[in-house]
Motif scaffolding. Structure first.
Motif, PDB file in Angstrom:
ATOM      1  N   UNK A  34      51.140  44.096  51.921  1.00  0.00           N
ATOM      2  CA  UNK A  34      49.850  44.681  51.547  1.00  0.00           C
ATOM      3  C   UNK A  34      49.844  46.183  51.777  1.00  0.00           C
ATOM      4  N   UNK A  35      50.366  46.626  52.908  1.00  0.00           N
ATOM      5  CA  UNK A  35      50.387  48.061  53.194  1.00  0.00           C
ATOM      6  C   UNK A  35      51.377  48.798  52.293  1.00  0.00           C
ATOM      7  N   UNK A 107      42.494  48.829  47.843  1.00  0.00           N
ATOM      8  CA  UNK A 107      42.053  49.017  49.226  1.00  0.00           C
ATOM      9  C   UNK A 107      40.915  48.067  49.571  1.00  0.00           C
ATOM     10  N   UNK A 108      39.998  47.860  48.638  1.00  0.00           N
ATOM     11  CA  UNK A 108      38.845  46.984  48.897  1.00  0.00           C
ATOM     12  C   UNK A 108      39.289  45.575  49.262  1.00  0.00           C
ATOM     13  N   UNK A 109      40.306  45.067  48.573  1.00  0.00           N
ATOM     14  CA  UNK A 109      40.794  43.719  48.867  1.00  0.00           C
ATOM     15  C   UNK A 109      41.362  43.636  50.273  1.00  0.00           C
ATOM     16  N   UNK A 123      47.739  40.274  48.900  1.00  0.00           N
ATOM     17  CA  UNK A 123      48.387  41.154  47.906  1.00  0.00           C
ATOM     18  C   UNK A 123      48.010  40.810  46.477  1.00  0.00           C
ATOM     19  N   UNK A 124      47.795  39.539  46.198  1.00  0.00           N
ATOM     20  CA  UNK A 124      47.402  39.132  44.843  1.00  0.00           C
ATOM     21  C   UNK A 124      45.992  39.623  44.517  1.00  0.00           C
ATOM     22  N   UNK A 167      45.302  32.054  40.248  1.00  0.00           N
ATOM     23  CA  UNK A 167      45.822  30.687  40.108  1.00  0.00           C
ATOM     24  C   UNK A 167      47.346  30.656  40.110  1.00  0.00           C
ATOM     25  N   UNK A 168      47.963  31.741  39.654  1.00  0.00           N
ATOM     26  CA  UNK A 168      49.426  31.795  39.647  1.00  0.00           C
ATOM     27  C   UNK A 168      49.953  31.691  41.072  1.00  0.00           C
ATOM     28  N   UNK A 169      49.324  32.456  41.991  1.00  0.00           N
ATOM     29  CA  UNK A 169      49.729  32.361  43.400  1.00  0.00           C
ATOM     30  C   UNK A 169      49.508  30.951  43.926  1.00  0.00           C
TER      31      UNK A 169
END
Length: 229
Positions: A34-35, A107-109, A123-124, A167-169
């Motif tokens: 994520x970072x 960033x919001x996620x 990350x998705x 959904x892919x993840x």
């Protein structure tokens, strides 16, 4: 402009490759990923800023908008898929461009999941919300995006696209062998959540879109923030 778009495309490609490798190898290091993806998301901004002096207030504006997009998600946590995060990202990208939308979305996620829980899905979500910002920024000058109905359709469509990408993840993490039946069931099960996201986007854009647009445009014009160069 072309250079910034090139860097956005490169960043998106890195996003996709990183997500694919992570899903194929392991989901244990999702926070580190994520970072890394945050750093990748900043590449288009650096490309844009290298043509002129970076102003601290522009970075502050991005941080504030990302914080608003993240924190606004928390009170709506009891209502699955209903949140104003996508709305904030869309409006920010329309006014300040695809680069800003990409960064704010990613960033919001990450920040919102500090409150709601980090996981391999983070990350998705960063990619999905970043893509909402990118597409809103790229399409902001399209004639239909300048129409109220066109903007609402854009938000509605991304409510479903967000879920379809997520959904892919979900499908990759299932232990069963992949097959059309499994994929069909996964997408059917997510329909109501995707519909809730789509309708919430329409609601926030319809009710608060005009007022947010006026405020953000005023900030851009008055202080020259994130002006397109």
């Amino acid at each position: 402009m072309e250079r910034s778009r090139f860097f956005i495309l490169i960043s998106m490609a890195i996003f996709v490759v990183a997500l694919a490798v992570s899903a194929a190898v392991t989901d244990e290091h999702y926070l580190l990923l994520s970072f890394v993806l945050i750093a990748v998301a900043l590449l288009p901004l650096f490309a844009r800023f290298e043509r002129r002096k970076v102003e601290a207030r522009e970075l502050v504006l991005l941080a504030v908008l990302a914080a608003i997009a993240a924190v606004s998600r928390v009170p709506f946590a009891p209502l699955p898929s209903v949140q104003p995060t996508s709305f904030v990202i869309i409006m920010s990208a329309i006014v300040y461009g695809a680069e800003a939308g990409f960064i704010i979305g990613a960033i919001a996620a990450l920040v919102s999941n500090i409150f709601l829980g980090q996981g391999p899905w983070t990350p998705w979500q960063m990619f999905c919300w970043g893509m909402i910002g990118v597409t809103a920024g790229w399409l902001k000058d399209a004639w239909w995006m300048k129409k109220r109905l066109g903007l609402l359709c854009f938000g509605f469509a991304w409510g479903f696209l967000f879920g379809w990408i997520m959904n892919i993840w979900y499908i990759i993490t299932l232990p069963d062998a992949l097959g059309w039946q499994l994929i069909t069931v996964a997408y059917i099960q997510s329909f109501y959540f995707d519909l809730a996201h789509a309708l919430s986007n329409v609601f926030f854009l319809a009710v608060f879109g005009s007022s947010w647009l006026k405020i953000l445009v005023r900030f851009r014009k008055k202080y020259g923030l994130l002006s397109v160069v």
